[in-house]
Design a protein around this motif. Structure first.
Motif, PDB file in Angstrom:
ATOM      1  N   ASN A 102      39.137  50.636  11.050  1.00 46.02           N
ATOM      2  CA  ASN A 102      38.548  49.606  10.194  1.00 46.02           C
ATOM      3  C   ASN A 102      37.099  49.352  10.603  1.00 46.02           C
ATOM      4  O   ASN A 102      36.652  49.783  11.675  1.00 46.02           O
ATOM      5  CB  ASN A 102      39.398  48.321  10.186  1.00 46.02           C
ATOM      6  N   ALA A 103      36.356  48.682   9.754  1.00 47.32           N
ATOM      7  CA  ALA A 103      34.905  48.513   9.960  1.00 47.32           C
ATOM      8  C   ALA A 103      34.582  47.790  11.272  1.00 47.32           C
ATOM      9  O   ALA A 103      33.706  48.221  12.022  1.00 47.32           O
ATOM     10  CB  ALA A 103      34.294  47.767   8.776  1.00 47.32           C
ATOM     11  N   MET A 104      35.288  46.706  11.560  1.00 42.78           N
ATOM     12  CA  MET A 104      35.009  45.948  12.781  1.00 42.78           C
ATOM     13  C   MET A 104      35.304  46.795  14.020  1.00 42.78           C
ATOM     14  O   MET A 104      34.506  46.849  14.956  1.00 42.78           O
ATOM     15  CB  MET A 104      35.842  44.663  12.810  1.00 42.78           C
ATOM     16  N   ALA A 105      36.437  47.476  14.021  1.00 49.30           N
ATOM     17  CA  ALA A 105      36.807  48.307  15.167  1.00 49.30           C
ATOM     18  C   ALA A 105      35.837  49.465  15.334  1.00 49.30           C
ATOM     19  O   ALA A 105      35.479  49.825  16.467  1.00 49.30           O
ATOM     20  CB  ALA A 105      38.229  48.835  14.992  1.00 49.30           C
ATOM     21  N   SER A 106      35.393  50.042  14.245  1.00 51.54           N
ATOM     22  CA  SER A 106      34.436  51.150  14.322  1.00 51.54           C
ATOM     23  C   SER A 106      33.118  50.698  14.936  1.00 51.54           C
ATOM     24  O   SER A 106      32.519  51.417  15.744  1.00 51.54           O
ATOM     25  CB  SER A 106      34.193  51.735  12.930  1.00 51.54           C
ATOM     26  N   GLU A 107      32.702  49.508  14.586  1.00 44.10           N
ATOM     27  CA  GLU A 107      31.470  48.951  15.157  1.00 44.10           C
ATOM     28  C   GLU A 107      31.614  48.754  16.667  1.00 44.10           C
ATOM     29  O   GLU A 107      30.732  49.123  17.438  1.00 44.10           O
ATOM     30  CB  GLU A 107      31.167  47.619  14.468  1.00 44.10           C
ATOM     31  N   VAL A 108      32.739  48.195  17.089  1.00 37.80           N
ATOM     32  CA  VAL A 108      32.985  47.975  18.514  1.00 37.80           C
ATOM     33  C   VAL A 108      33.120  49.312  19.238  1.00 37.80           C
ATOM     34  O   VAL A 108      32.547  49.508  20.316  1.00 37.80           O
ATOM     35  CB  VAL A 108      34.240  47.093  18.732  1.00 37.80           C
ATOM     36  N   TYR A 109      33.851  50.244  18.644  1.00 36.18           N
ATOM     37  CA  TYR A 109      34.027  51.566  19.246  1.00 36.18           C
ATOM     38  C   TYR A 109      32.680  52.248  19.465  1.00 36.18           C
ATOM     39  O   TYR A 109      32.427  52.817  20.535  1.00 36.18           O
ATOM     40  CB  TYR A 109      34.939  52.433  18.370  1.00 36.18           C
ATOM     41  N   ASP A 110      31.806  52.194  18.476  1.00 35.92           N
ATOM     42  CA  ASP A 110      30.474  52.792  18.617  1.00 35.92           C
ATOM     43  C   ASP A 110      29.705  52.139  19.764  1.00 35.92           C
ATOM     44  O   ASP A 110      29.029  52.828  20.538  1.00 35.92           O
ATOM     45  CB  ASP A 110      29.673  52.663  17.319  1.00 35.92           C
ATOM     46  N   ASP A 111      29.814  50.814  19.890  1.00 38.47           N
ATOM     47  CA  ASP A 111      29.135  50.117  20.993  1.00 38.47           C
ATOM     48  C   ASP A 111      29.721  50.510  22.349  1.00 38.47           C
ATOM     49  O   ASP A 111      28.994  50.632  23.332  1.00 38.47           O
ATOM     50  CB  ASP A 111      29.229  48.597  20.821  1.00 38.47           C
ATOM     51  N   VAL A 112      31.033  50.724  22.416  1.00 39.85           N
ATOM     52  CA  VAL A 112      31.656  51.170  23.665  1.00 39.85           C
ATOM     53  C   VAL A 112      31.162  52.574  23.999  1.00 39.85           C
ATOM     54  O   VAL A 112      30.770  52.861  25.136  1.00 39.85           O
ATOM     55  CB  VAL A 112      33.201  51.131  23.563  1.00 39.85           C
ATOM     56  N   GLU A 113      31.154  53.454  23.020  1.00 36.29           N
ATOM     57  CA  GLU A 113      30.684  54.822  23.234  1.00 36.29           C
ATOM     58  C   GLU A 113      29.216  54.860  23.674  1.00 36.29           C
ATOM     59  O   GLU A 113      28.822  55.721  24.450  1.00 36.29           O
ATOM     60  CB  GLU A 113      30.850  55.655  21.957  1.00 36.29           C
ATOM     61  N   ASP A 114      28.412  53.910  23.174  1.00 36.41           N
ATOM     62  CA  ASP A 114      26.986  53.848  23.515  1.00 36.41           C
ATOM     63  C   ASP A 114      26.713  53.015  24.769  1.00 36.41           C
ATOM     64  O   ASP A 114      25.570  52.704  25.075  1.00 36.41           O
ATOM     65  CB  ASP A 114      26.187  53.269  22.342  1.00 36.41           C
ATOM     66  N   ASN A 115      27.775  52.622  25.497  1.00 35.99           N
ATOM     67  CA  ASN A 115      27.665  51.804  26.717  1.00 35.99           C
ATOM     68  C   ASN A 115      26.975  50.466  26.478  1.00 35.99           C
ATOM     69  O   ASN A 115      26.280  49.947  27.348  1.00 35.99           O
ATOM     70  CB  ASN A 115      26.953  52.576  27.835  1.00 35.99           C
ATOM     71  N   ILE A 116      27.170  49.901  25.303  1.00 36.08           N
ATOM     72  CA  ILE A 116      26.638  48.569  25.015  1.00 36.08           C
ATOM     73  C   ILE A 116      27.689  47.523  25.355  1.00 36.08           C
ATOM     74  O   ILE A 116      27.396  46.530  26.003  1.00 36.08           O
ATOM     75  CB  ILE A 116      26.189  48.477  23.546  1.00 36.08           C
ATOM     76  N   ARG A 117      28.908  47.756  24.919  1.00 34.55           N
ATOM     77  CA  ARG A 117      30.016  46.858  25.284  1.00 34.55           C
ATOM     78  C   ARG A 117      30.734  47.507  26.460  1.00 34.55           C
ATOM     79  O   ARG A 117      31.320  48.575  26.318  1.00 34.55           O
ATOM     80  CB  ARG A 117      30.968  46.670  24.110  1.00 34.55           C
ATOM     81  N   LYS A 118      30.681  46.825  27.622  1.00 32.89           N
ATOM     82  CA  LYS A 118      31.221  47.412  28.848  1.00 32.89           C
ATOM     83  C   LYS A 118      32.310  46.570  29.504  1.00 32.89           C
ATOM     84  O   LYS A 118      32.815  46.946  30.547  1.00 32.89           O
ATOM     85  CB  LYS A 118      30.086  47.596  29.866  1.00 32.89           C
ATOM     86  N   ASN A 119      32.624  45.441  28.931  1.00 32.01           N
ATOM     87  CA  ASN A 119      33.544  44.525  29.596  1.00 32.01           C
ATOM     88  C   ASN A 119      34.902  44.497  28.917  1.00 32.01           C
ATOM     89  O   ASN A 119      35.005  44.455  27.692  1.00 32.01           O
ATOM     90  CB  ASN A 119      32.952  43.117  29.627  1.00 32.01           C
ATOM     91  N   VAL A 120      35.933  44.510  29.754  1.00 27.95           N
ATOM     92  CA  VAL A 120      37.322  44.516  29.303  1.00 27.95           C
ATOM     93  C   VAL A 120      38.028  43.340  29.953  1.00 27.95           C
ATOM     94  O   VAL A 120      37.699  42.940  31.066  1.00 27.95           O
ATOM     95  CB  VAL A 120      38.013  45.837  29.727  1.00 27.95           C
ATOM     96  N   SER A 121      39.014  42.805  29.261  1.00 31.95           N
ATOM     97  CA  SER A 121      39.791  41.699  29.792  1.00 31.95           C
ATOM     98  C   SER A 121      41.250  41.907  29.414  1.00 31.95           C
ATOM     99  O   SER A 121      41.543  42.494  28.379  1.00 31.95           O
ATOM    100  CB  SER A 121      39.267  40.383  29.206  1.00 31.95           C
ATOM    101  N   VAL A 122      42.132  41.431  30.254  1.00 31.52           N
ATOM    102  CA  VAL A 122      43.559  41.513  29.962  1.00 31.52           C
ATOM    103  C   VAL A 122      44.087  40.093  29.792  1.00 31.52           C
ATOM    104  O   VAL A 122      43.725  39.183  30.538  1.00 31.52           O
ATOM    105  CB  VAL A 122      44.334  42.271  31.074  1.00 31.52           C
ATOM    106  N   GLY A 123      44.905  39.894  28.768  1.00 27.18           N
ATOM    107  CA  GLY A 123      45.587  38.617  28.565  1.00 27.18           C
ATOM    108  C   GLY A 123      47.011  38.761  29.063  1.00 27.18           C
ATOM    109  O   GLY A 123      47.675  39.757  28.774  1.00 27.18           O
ATOM    110  N   TYR A 124      47.488  37.781  29.823  1.00 24.29           N
ATOM    111  CA  TYR A 124      48.806  37.899  30.455  1.00 24.29           C
ATOM    112  C   TYR A 124      49.424  36.530  30.642  1.00 24.29           C
ATOM    113  O   TYR A 124      48.739  35.498  30.615  1.00 24.29           O
ATOM    114  CB  TYR A 124      48.683  38.596  31.814  1.00 24.29           C
TER     115      TYR A 124
END
Length: 193
Positions: A102-124
């Motif tokens: 989907n469009a939102m996920a594709s935007e985020v995926y591209d940012d991850v691939e380009d090392n723009i979005r680098k932070n991950v979090s786990v909910g538990y």
């Protein structure tokens, strides 16, 4: 403070996106590290998520339907957790995630691939804790029972110095004050008058 106030709490913690290379991955899939045993300051004291097979309930997380979210928002699902792996040598939980098309996920995926979005979090959610004390002082609250529920791509980690923190403000400080600091050589030039 009674430990039973912690049980059932839903919490999040962040870390820098850590990817593993794998030639067998399908398009839009990647292995990422989602949690570790680094202590995180919480309202109840320093929290350590214990990473062993007895402590982590992976039934939901390993079932192939746990969500990959944007900023812990269940209305913004950008993918799915397809597999998990417990790395007992590094005391980390790793997840194979696949981004949606989907469009939102594709935007985020591209940012991850380009090392723009680098932070991950786990909910538990927490199901069991043990107090670790030394000389009558609390050293840490060891979470020896916890259930991961989701992974999120997040923008701002609460504790950048160690790469692990919270994705939302602590209950004690819901409005932390921050100040932007820019190195001298990166500051914009003074406007001409």
């Amino acid at each position: 403070m009674p430990d039973n106030k912690i049980i059932g709490s839903k919490l999040e913690r962040n870390m820098l996106l850590e990817r593993a290379d794998d030639d067998n991955l399908k398009p839009r899939q990647m292995w990422i590290s989602v949690s570790s045993e680094v202590a995180v300051d919480r309202w109840f004291g320093p929290e350590v998520l214990v990473h062993d097979e007895k402590s982590i309930d992976m039934e939901f997380f390993a079932g192939g339907s746990a969500p990959l979210l944007l900023d812990h928002d269940p209305r913004r699902q950008i993918g799915v957790v397809e597999n998990v792996r417990l790395d007992t040598k590094a005391n980390k939980l790793r997840a194979l995630v696949r981004f949606s098309k989907n469009a939102m996920a594709s935007e985020v995926y591209d940012d991850v691939e380009d090392n723009i979005r680098k932070n991950v979090s786990v909910g538990y959610s927490i199901t069991k804790v043990e107090r670790e004390e030394k000389g009558g002082e609390l050293v840490s609250m060891r979470v020896v029972g916890w259930k991961p529920m989701e992974v999120s791509i997040v923008s701002i980690p609460a504790d950048e110095t160690v790469g692990v923190g919270r994705a939302q403000a602590d209950l004690e400080n819901p409005n932390p004050k921050t100040e932007a600091i820019m190195p001298e050589d990166k500051k914009p030039a003074e406007p001409l008058t």
